[in-house]
Design an enzyme around this catalytic site. Structure first.
Site, mmCIF file in Angstrom:
data_model
loop_
_atom_site.group_PDB
_atom_site.id
_atom_site.type_symbol
_atom_site.label_atom_id
_atom_site.label_comp_id
_atom_site.label_asym_id
_atom_site.label_seq_id
_atom_site.Cartn_x
_atom_site.Cartn_y
_atom_site.Cartn_z
ATOM 1 N N THR A 1 -14.408 9.105 40.937
ATOM 2 C CA THR A 1 -13.240 8.624 41.933
ATOM 3 C C THR A 1 -13.378 8.648 43.259
ATOM 4 O O THR A 1 -14.527 9.692 43.904
ATOM 5 C CB THR A 1 -11.810 9.181 41.860
ATOM 6 N N ASP B 1 -10.863 7.005 29.430
ATOM 7 C CA ASP B 1 -9.616 7.537 29.813
ATOM 8 C C ASP B 1 -8.405 7.376 28.913
ATOM 9 O O ASP B 1 -7.326 7.858 29.150
ATOM 10 C CB ASP B 1 -9.175 6.846 31.333
ATOM 11 N N SER C 1 -5.357 9.246 36.830
ATOM 12 C CA SER C 1 -4.581 10.339 37.589
ATOM 13 C C SER C 1 -4.599 10.103 39.169
ATOM 14 O O SER C 1 -4.236 10.831 40.048
ATOM 15 C CB SER C 1 -5.405 11.619 37.446
ATOM 16 N N GLY D 1 -10.717 12.981 39.341
ATOM 17 C CA GLY D 1 -10.294 12.866 38.136
ATOM 18 C C GLY D 1 -8.937 13.413 37.975
ATOM 19 O O GLY D 1 -8.272 13.204 38.939
#
Length: 571
Positions: A391, A431, A456, A478
């Site tokens: 991310t 995920d 998340s 994450g």
């Protein structure tokens, strides 16, 4: 190159080319450099921040700047984010005086079934699942950008691609963090795509990042728009790459790209003391979980405690354990499962959850609550937590008062280890929970065709008591993102730290896996005190990437997480 980006970006290239690639992380900016009266961007790499600032200088909106910066990050942070992945945008619309949330999360192909990552009786090993075509979701990044630009953009779509195209064509000194990621990820040797692109360029002398294939792809997208991906030749090659995956072909079809849409959802908002915070709704778990943690902490005098007190971290950890229990039990794609958001954020319910916390002793393994009712669900079964990675996040504010928090991801660093036309293919479908059953019911985050996996990512906007936006914030990392954002908010709002200090403060995360304290920091000294309260404690290296901007008298003050190469730029 368009003149409005050429000189600033080229000057940065010259500056970077003379630096030591092992030590070129930007020095902490001075307070004056982190303040601006008109507009500002905080991003995890100087070239991305510069691209965003130049768009703002040309009268572009916060949405324009965020898109241009994110496209540059798709080059310099290719393992983490790019057009082969997806993301979320949370935007404060100054005209409407409200937060607006846009969902560009990847979807599973229509052919996907609940046992996608299962062998008979057990889950597939994560590394085998991650590197297969089955891991690749239908990318949402371009559709997300296009929708937000259509509703909030000021400059031409094609102009936003210019910085990333020129940098990819010319090449840049390889960022030091990317060099470290390549060096420490042994698996890149096993996959032809990552070996031929990332490892080959890192082995150069000096290491250089050059991606003419990406430049050509971006030029086509700039000229033809996102339809060239979802209904054109770029998408055809993408689907072919997924189907031809050497480590396990995927079942994605062109029709899955044709059917994809990014869309707006109502953000999830709640109060914390005198502030109102708005964040992402499901399929992200970030908004609900952050708000639950804060809603539980509201029952404790956090403003009377301090970062130096182990009890502060004990309380944050216990609130996090309770919130993650609810997260893991309830949250999935709201188009497939009913998520009781309002009930999970009821003040009385959070008060009952808070009463489970002993201020000086860790509780036994917490159960989820009965949403909006009982503090605990005695018959609930919780899944074993599964990994989440990757991310990238950036934050922007423009001269009209619009704010953007933009978080994007490929899931695992380097995604599925596959590339197509210069960009990394995501591994976002990992995920989903591999085991589709949770006790006697289907897991809310089980795989299904067309479904979006739980995330998340936690982009947030904070409002004061007069409903005036005072902060935009988010992070990479994450499922640790939730803890990184909570730490930064508590430090800034409760402990009144300056924003840069709040972001630089050591990290503590509790995800129902025991407390993780950031190794080699002063917070690690609290490990024994927390163990004496009954916590399982591990010291971990944690590379957060919180980027935030806060309103001050006369303008804005920004901060970039010092663990990355980011900077704040504004005027």
């Amino acid at each position: 190159m368009h003149k409005y980006v050429a000189l600033p970006l080229l000057s940065l290239l010259v500056a970077c080319s003379g630096s030591d690639p092992a030590t070129d992380t930007p020095a902490m900016q001075s307070r004056a450099e982190r303040e601006a009266s008109r507009h500002m961007i905080s991003a995890p790499h100087p070239l991305a921040a510069e691209a965003g600032r130049e768009i703002l200088r040309q009268g572009g909106s916060a949405a324009d700047a965020a898109i241009a910066a994110k496209l540059v990050l798709g080059l310099v942070e290719a393992p983490e984010t790019g057009i082969g992945g997806g993301g979320f945008i949370l935007l404060h619309d100054a005209n409407r005086g409200q937060s607006r949330f846009y969902d560009g999360r990847e979807t599973a192909p229509r052919a996907a079934t609940a046992d996608r990552f299962r062998w008979p009786g057990l889950n597939k090993p994560f590394i085998l699942a991650m590197t297969s075509g089955d891991a690749v979701g239908v990318p949402g990044m371009l559709a997300l950008m296009a929708k937000v630009h259509a509703e909030h953009g000021q400059l031409a779509w094609a102009s936003l691609f210019v910085p990333a195209i020129e940098l990819a064509e010319q090449g840049i000194p390889m960022p030091s963090r990317l060099q470290r990621q390549i060096k420490h990820d042994w698996s890149l040797r096993l996959f032809a795509d990552t070996r031929q692109y990332f490892r080959r360029q890192a082995a150069g002398e000096p290491p250089r990042l050059h991606n003419p294939k990406l430049a050509a792809t971006l030029r086509q997208l700039a000229e033809e728009g996102p339809d060239s991906f979802y209904h054109g030749a770029i998408g055809e090659q993408f689907v072919q790459r997924v189907q031809d995956a050497r480590w396990g072909s995927g079942d994605m079809q062109l029709s899955d790209l044709h059917d994809y849409a990014a869309f707006e959802r109502p953000p999830v908002c709640a109060t914390y003391r005198q502030w109102t915070l708005c964040g992402p709704p499901p399929p992200s778990s970030g908004g609900l979980t952050v708000l639950q943690i804060l809603g539980i902490l509201e029952h404790f005098p956090m403003d009377e405690l301090s970062a130096d007190d182990p009890q502060s971290w004990h309380l944050i950890a216990e609130a996090s354990r309770l919130a993650f229990a609810d997260r893991d039990y309830y949250i999935g794609d709201p188009d497939f499962v009913q998520v009781p958001l309002a009930e999970l954020l009821e003040r009385d319910y959070l008060a009952r959850r808070a009463h489970l916390i002993d201020p000086r002793q860790a509780m036994a393994e917490p159960l989820p609550g009965v949403a909006g009712s009982a503090a605990e669900h005695p018959d609930a079964e919780l899944p074993v937590p599964e990994p989440e990675y990757g991310t990238s996040h950036l934050s922007v504010v423009d001269s009209a008062g619009n704010l953007v928090a933009f978080t994007g991801s490929n899931e695992a660093p380097f995604g599925s280890r596959m590339l197509s036309q210069g960009f990394v293919l995501n591994s976002q479908l990992t995920d989903f929970n591999f085991n589709p059953r949770l006790g006697d019911r289907e897991h809310p985050n089980a795989v299904a065709g067309g479904k979006r996996p739980r995330s998340s990512m936690s982009p947030f906007i904070v409002y004061d008591a007069d409903d005036k936006p005072i902060m935009v914030i988010g992070s990479r990392g994450g499922s640790r993102i939730i803890g990184y954002v909570v730490k930064s908010l508590v430090a800034s709002l409760d402990w009144e730290m300056e924003l840069a200090e709040a972001l630089a403060m050591p990290n503590m995360v509790e995800r129902r896996q025991g407390i993780e304290l950031e190794a080699d920091t002063w917070l690690a000294d609290h490990a024994e005190a927390l163990r004496s309260m009954g916590h399982r404690v591990r010291l971990k290296s944690m590379t957060s990437g919180v980027h935030a901007i806060q309103r001050i008298d006369g303008g804005w003050r920004g901060a970039a997480d010092p663990r990355l190469d980011g900077v704040v730029l504004g005027d």
